[in-house]
Enzyme design. Structure first.
Site, PDB file in Angstrom:
ATOM      1  N   ASN A 192     -30.986  -9.843  -4.503  1.00  0.00           N
ATOM      2  CA  ASN A 192     -31.837  -8.898  -5.569  1.00  0.00           C
ATOM      3  C   ASN A 192     -30.670  -8.005  -5.993  1.00  0.00           C
ATOM      4  O   ASN A 192     -29.909  -7.508  -5.359  1.00  0.00           O
ATOM      5  CB  ASN A 192     -33.030  -8.393  -5.042  1.00  0.00           C
ATOM      6  CG  ASN A 192     -32.963  -7.621  -3.465  1.00  0.00           C
ATOM      7  OD1 ASN A 192     -32.216  -8.292  -2.711  1.00  0.00           O
ATOM      8  ND2 ASN A 192     -33.436  -6.537  -3.386  1.00  0.00           N
ATOM      9  N   GLU A 219     -30.890  -4.111  -7.744  1.00  0.00           N
ATOM     10  CA  GLU A 219     -31.806  -3.102  -7.983  1.00  0.00           C
ATOM     11  C   GLU A 219     -31.524  -2.114  -9.335  1.00  0.00           C
ATOM     12  O   GLU A 219     -30.040  -2.170  -9.292  1.00  0.00           O
ATOM     13  CB  GLU A 219     -32.347  -2.149  -7.070  1.00  0.00           C
ATOM     14  CG  GLU A 219     -33.173  -3.028  -6.055  1.00  0.00           C
ATOM     15  CD  GLU A 219     -33.624  -2.074  -4.849  1.00  0.00           C
ATOM     16  OE1 GLU A 219     -34.661  -2.495  -4.279  1.00  0.00           O
ATOM     17  OE2 GLU A 219     -33.149  -0.958  -4.580  1.00  0.00           O
ATOM     18  N   CYS A 225     -35.046  -9.955  -9.143  1.00  0.00           N
ATOM     19  CA  CYS A 225     -35.401 -10.419  -7.635  1.00  0.00           C
ATOM     20  C   CYS A 225     -34.091 -11.622  -7.371  1.00  0.00           C
ATOM     21  O   CYS A 225     -33.656 -12.183  -8.183  1.00  0.00           O
ATOM     22  CB  CYS A 225     -36.578 -10.896  -7.383  1.00  0.00           C
ATOM     23  SG  CYS A 225     -37.906  -9.702  -7.887  1.00  0.00           S
ATOM     24  N   GLU A 282     -34.670 -14.483  -6.018  1.00  0.00           N
ATOM     25  CA  GLU A 282     -35.184 -15.737  -6.627  1.00  0.00           C
ATOM     26  C   GLU A 282     -34.769 -16.162  -8.155  1.00  0.00           C
ATOM     27  O   GLU A 282     -34.307 -17.210  -8.596  1.00  0.00           O
ATOM     28  CB  GLU A 282     -36.549 -15.944  -6.246  1.00  0.00           C
ATOM     29  CG  GLU A 282     -37.035 -15.995  -4.866  1.00  0.00           C
ATOM     30  CD  GLU A 282     -37.363 -14.517  -4.422  1.00  0.00           C
ATOM     31  OE1 GLU A 282     -38.105 -14.406  -3.493  1.00  0.00           O
ATOM     32  OE2 GLU A 282     -36.808 -13.669  -5.099  1.00  0.00           O
ATOM     33  N   CYS A 301     -42.418 -12.735  -4.750  1.00  0.00           N
ATOM     34  CA  CYS A 301     -43.409 -11.898  -5.291  1.00  0.00           C
ATOM     35  C   CYS A 301     -43.866 -12.886  -6.546  1.00  0.00           C
ATOM     36  O   CYS A 301     -43.599 -13.905  -7.051  1.00  0.00           O
ATOM     37  CB  CYS A 301     -42.547 -10.842  -5.791  1.00  0.00           C
ATOM     38  SG  CYS A 301     -41.668 -10.975  -7.433  1.00  0.00           S
ATOM     39  N   CYS A 313     -41.731 -14.038  -9.312  1.00  0.00           N
ATOM     40  CA  CYS A 313     -40.920 -15.023  -9.210  1.00  0.00           C
ATOM     41  C   CYS A 313     -41.561 -16.276  -8.912  1.00  0.00           C
ATOM     42  O   CYS A 313     -41.206 -17.371  -9.437  1.00  0.00           O
ATOM     43  CB  CYS A 313     -40.187 -14.621  -7.509  1.00  0.00           C
ATOM     44  SG  CYS A 313     -38.708 -13.371  -7.956  1.00  0.00           S
TER      45      CYS A 313
END
Length: 160
Positions: A62, A64, A73, A75, A112, A115
């Site tokens: 990830n 940010e 993210c 993934e 999430c 994703c």
């Protein structure tokens, strides 16, 4: 009115050590890339290791941003890299691990919603299921044999 029940089938391993050796190696790669994540705001690190059908392993973590929606993210970082650099090569397996810098995370942490939708796109596009293994920093590991177990009512191009 009719009531409909949806069912998901998942496999739960009690620990990393119960995983098949090839999945342990893939999960170990997710640990290594997870610890390189850029997550100064949430202090929540995620690593993804994708095994492609041609044997290549794609890593992502990830990333940010102070403007939260601008981050990405692990993934999707890995999936989009695979799609850009290995178009047409199916994703066979995903190993995902999460770690909090605030407390020990022992609960398996699934992808999430955003994703899940991105994984669904690739699973549908390649017309083959993607095995997804996910865990926290330690503890149990969950396996889903397909994204459909994690997102049973998939939104796909058939609605467009």
């Amino acid at each position: 009115m009719k009531e409909v029940e949806l069912k998901s089938i998942l496999q739960v391993y009690d620990s990393f050590d119960e995983l098949p050796v090839d999945i342990q190696k893939l999960m170990q790669q997710s640990f290594e890339i997870r610890d390189k994540a850029y997550a100064p705001y949430s202090e929540f690190l995620v690593g993804a290791a994708l095994l492609l059908e041609n044997g290549e392993v794609i890593l992502g973590n990830n990333q940010e941003n102070a403007c939260y929606p601008s981050g990405l993210c692990a993934e999707r970082t890995a999936i989009y890299y695979a799609g850009a650099n290995y178009p047409g090569i199916p994703i066979v397996t995903m190993a995902l691990s999460a770690k909090s810098l605030k407390h020990q995370l022992v609960t398996p942490t699934p992808p999430c919603g955003a994703c899940r939708q991105s994984i669904a796109e690739y699973e549908i596009k390649q017309n083959k299921p993607i095995a997804i293994y996910f865990m926290g920093e330690t503890g149990k590991v969950v396996k889903s044999s397909s994204l459909a177990n994690l997102l049973p009512l998939i939104f796909d191009n058939s609605y467009l």
